[in-house]
Design a protein around this motif. Structure first.
Motif, mmCIF file in Angstrom:
data_model
loop_
_atom_site.group_PDB
_atom_site.id
_atom_site.type_symbol
_atom_site.label_atom_id
_atom_site.label_comp_id
_atom_site.label_asym_id
_atom_site.label_seq_id
_atom_site.Cartn_x
_atom_site.Cartn_y
_atom_site.Cartn_z
ATOM 1 N N ASN A 55 6.163 0.625 0.751
ATOM 2 C CA ASN A 55 5.159 -0.242 0.153
ATOM 3 C C ASN A 55 4.182 0.649 -0.597
ATOM 4 O O ASN A 55 3.844 1.742 -0.124
ATOM 5 N N TYR A 56 3.752 0.190 -1.785
ATOM 6 C CA TYR A 56 2.878 1.010 -2.629
ATOM 7 C C TYR A 56 1.686 0.214 -3.118
ATOM 8 O O TYR A 56 1.781 -0.997 -3.371
ATOM 9 N N ALA A 57 0.586 0.904 -3.293
ATOM 10 C CA ALA A 57 -0.547 0.308 -3.985
ATOM 11 C C ALA A 57 -0.145 0.070 -5.436
ATOM 12 O O ALA A 57 0.625 0.843 -6.020
ATOM 13 N N ASP A 58 -0.672 -1.000 -6.027
ATOM 14 C CA ASP A 58 -0.323 -1.324 -7.409
ATOM 15 C C ASP A 58 -0.641 -0.166 -8.352
ATOM 16 O O ASP A 58 0.073 0.066 -9.326
ATOM 17 N N SER A 59 -1.687 0.569 -8.053
ATOM 18 C CA SER A 59 -2.141 1.634 -8.945
ATOM 19 C C SER A 59 -1.181 2.818 -9.009
ATOM 20 O O SER A 59 -1.281 3.637 -9.924
ATOM 21 N N VAL A 60 -0.264 2.922 -8.044
ATOM 22 C CA VAL A 60 0.643 4.074 -8.022
ATOM 23 C C VAL A 60 2.113 3.675 -8.167
ATOM 24 O O VAL A 60 2.981 4.548 -8.232
ATOM 25 N N LYS A 61 2.391 2.381 -8.212
ATOM 26 C CA LYS A 61 3.779 1.933 -8.334
ATOM 27 C C LYS A 61 4.425 2.516 -9.576
ATOM 28 O O LYS A 61 3.841 2.511 -10.660
ATOM 29 N N GLY A 62 5.644 3.013 -9.394
ATOM 30 C CA GLY A 62 6.371 3.591 -10.514
ATOM 31 C C GLY A 62 6.046 5.052 -10.771
ATOM 32 O O GLY A 62 6.741 5.722 -11.536
ATOM 33 N N ARG A 63 4.997 5.563 -10.118
ATOM 34 C CA ARG A 63 4.610 6.968 -10.309
ATOM 35 C C ARG A 63 4.762 7.781 -9.029
ATOM 36 O O ARG A 63 5.081 8.966 -9.082
#
Length: 119
Positions: A58-66
């Motif tokens: 699970n990821y915070a939206d601010s780091v998704k994809g990075r």
């Protein structure tokens, strides 16, 4: 004695990459959900990424994809691969371990590693 020891922080330019590691000892690592949190100066601690004992992430939206979180139960280590870093990623990054048992939540924290993203 429970220990969570973070490493891998440092100074990196915008757009660069870092890999954080958290070495765990003193508890049944494979049973615990693991996570990375961060706290920037003057701000509250926030979730970055978590990985369950079964490997769900699970990821915070601010780091998704990075950012990518991963775990290696054989060596009791959790990693956070951070790509395309931005100045707003600058913070102290903390490793977290938690499990829910018959006595409720059990949770451990590391002491943190500093990440600075700056030109």
């Amino acid at each position: 004695q429970v220990q969570l020891v973070e490493s891998g922080g440092g100074l990196v330019q915008p757009g660069g990459s870092l890999r954080l590691s958290c070495a765990a000892s003193g508890f049944a690592f494979s049973r615990y959900g693991m996570g990375w949190y961060r706290q920037a100066p003057g701000k509250e601690r926030e979730l970055v990424a978590t990985i369950s004992s079964a490997g769900s992430t699970n990821y915070a939206d601010s780091v998704k994809g990075r950012f990518t979180i991963s775990r290696d139960n054989a060596v009791k280590t959790v990693h956070l691969r951070m790509n395309s870093l931005k100045p707003e990623d600058t913070a102290d990054y903390f490793c977290n371990a938690r499990v829910y048992g018959w006595t409720g939540w059990t949770e451990y924290w590391g002491h943190g590693t500093q990440v600075t993203v700056s030109a």
